[in-house]
Design a protein around this motif. Structure first.
Motif, short mmCIF file in Angstrom:
data_model
loop_
_atom_site.label_atom_id
_atom_site.label_comp_id
_atom_site.label_asym_id
_atom_site.label_seq_id
_atom_site.Cartn_x
_atom_site.Cartn_y
_atom_site.Cartn_z
N UNK A 56 -4.25 -6.76 8.08
CA UNK A 56 -4.74 -5.35 7.79
C UNK A 56 -5.28 -5.41 6.25
N UNK A 57 -6.47 -4.95 6.12
CA UNK A 57 -6.92 -4.99 4.67
C UNK A 57 -6.24 -4.01 3.80
N UNK A 58 -6.34 -4.38 2.24
CA UNK A 58 -5.62 -3.32 1.62
C UNK A 58 -6.21 -1.89 1.49
N UNK A 59 -7.48 -1.70 1.52
CA UNK A 59 -7.96 -0.50 1.72
C UNK A 59 -7.66 0.29 3.06
N UNK A 60 -7.57 -0.42 3.99
CA UNK A 60 -6.98 0.07 5.68
C UNK A 60 -5.57 0.60 5.21
N UNK A 61 -4.85 0.06 4.53
CA UNK A 61 -3.39 0.21 4.30
C UNK A 61 -3.34 1.68 3.62
N UNK A 62 -4.14 1.69 2.71
CA UNK A 62 -4.19 2.72 1.56
C UNK A 62 -4.84 3.99 2.12
N UNK A 63 -5.77 3.83 3.22
CA UNK A 63 -6.20 4.99 3.94
C UNK A 63 -5.14 5.43 5.08
N UNK A 64 -4.31 4.32 5.41
CA UNK A 64 -3.20 5.06 6.24
C UNK A 64 -2.46 5.85 5.64
N UNK A 65 -1.90 5.50 4.45
CA UNK A 65 -1.00 6.30 3.55
C UNK A 65 -1.66 7.70 3.29
N UNK A 66 -2.90 7.93 2.80
CA UNK A 66 -3.62 9.08 2.63
C UNK A 66 -3.49 10.12 4.06
N UNK A 67 -3.64 9.23 5.15
CA UNK A 67 -3.60 10.04 6.30
C UNK A 67 -2.24 10.60 6.69
N UNK A 68 -1.21 9.72 6.27
CA UNK A 68 0.04 10.19 6.50
C UNK A 68 0.65 11.45 5.75
N UNK A 69 0.00 11.50 4.41
CA UNK A 69 0.59 12.21 3.33
C UNK A 69 -0.70 13.29 3.24
N UNK A 70 -0.41 14.61 3.85
CA UNK A 70 -1.53 15.46 3.88
C UNK A 70 -1.83 16.03 2.24
N UNK A 71 -0.83 16.18 1.73
CA UNK A 71 -1.12 16.55 0.15
C UNK A 71 -1.53 15.49 -0.84
N UNK A 72 -1.61 14.27 -0.28
CA UNK A 72 -2.04 13.13 -1.24
C UNK A 72 -3.20 13.12 -1.28
N UNK A 73 -4.09 12.98 -2.57
CA UNK A 73 -5.48 12.96 -2.62
C UNK A 73 -6.01 11.74 -3.07
N UNK A 74 -5.23 10.76 -3.52
CA UNK A 74 -5.54 9.69 -3.82
C UNK A 74 -4.44 8.37 -3.88
N UNK A 75 -4.95 7.14 -3.57
CA UNK A 75 -3.88 6.22 -3.70
C UNK A 75 -4.74 5.07 -4.57
N UNK A 76 -4.13 4.51 -5.81
CA UNK A 76 -4.62 3.80 -6.55
C UNK A 76 -3.70 2.64 -6.92
N UNK A 77 -4.29 1.37 -6.79
CA UNK A 77 -3.74 0.10 -7.07
C UNK A 77 -4.11 -0.50 -8.49
N UNK A 78 -3.24 -0.49 -9.29
CA UNK A 78 -3.46 -0.67 -10.79
C UNK A 78 -2.88 -1.98 -11.28
N UNK A 79 -3.89 -2.59 -12.06
CA UNK A 79 -3.26 -3.80 -12.85
C UNK A 79 -2.85 -3.26 -14.30
N UNK A 80 -1.71 -3.26 -14.60
CA UNK A 80 -1.05 -2.58 -15.63
C UNK A 80 -1.51 -3.51 -16.88
#
Length: 129
Positions: free
Chosen positions: A1-25
């Motif tokens: 499963x691609x990274x963006x698909x995983x992130x989309x799944x988290x957005x769907x699972x959390x109704x209050x979530x507006x964004x998921x970001x993957x950061x290079x610190x």
């Protein structure tokens, strides 16, 4: 499963979530993001900077280490920030500790639920990277 698909799944699972970001610190850069609303580049830049400051040993993370008398190599694995509009959860990636996830949700979101979903997402991402 691609990274963006995983992130989309988290957005769907959390109704209050507006964004998921993957950061290079170290680079203070959002590498990829998925969101249910538009965020300006300035906001994304701030998210990356905050992740670095909170988790990577500059700013607040350094103050935490000193207050806890923790060894230099010990860094916090998560941080939560909230303002009048948003609750942001920052999670260091376990197998890629120079990277972090940031979940941005509406103010008052269930932080425990965000943490569970964020940790699960981090494990799923680690398995595909």
């Amino acid at each position: 499963m691609a990274l963006n698909e995983l992130m989309d799944g988290t957005l769907r699972a959390l109704p209050e979530c507006l964004a998921v970001c993957y950061v290079d610190m170290p680079e203070e850069l959002v590498l990829t993001r998925r969101s249910s609303r538009a965020f300006s580049q300035e906001v994304l830049d701030a998210v990356a900077t905050l992740a670095s400051r909170l988790l990577e040993g500059r700013g607040v993370a350094e103050a935490w280490r000193q207050a806890a008398v923790a060894p230099e190599e010990e860094r916090p694995g998560e941080a939560i920030l909230a303002n009048d509009d948003f609750t942001c959860l920052f999670l260091r990636m376990e197998k890629h500790d120079e990277h972090a996830l940031c979940l941005i949700a509406n103010r008052g979101a269930d932080v425990a639920q965000m943490r569970l979903a964020g940790r699960a997402l981090g494990k799923d991402i680690a398995n595909i990277l």
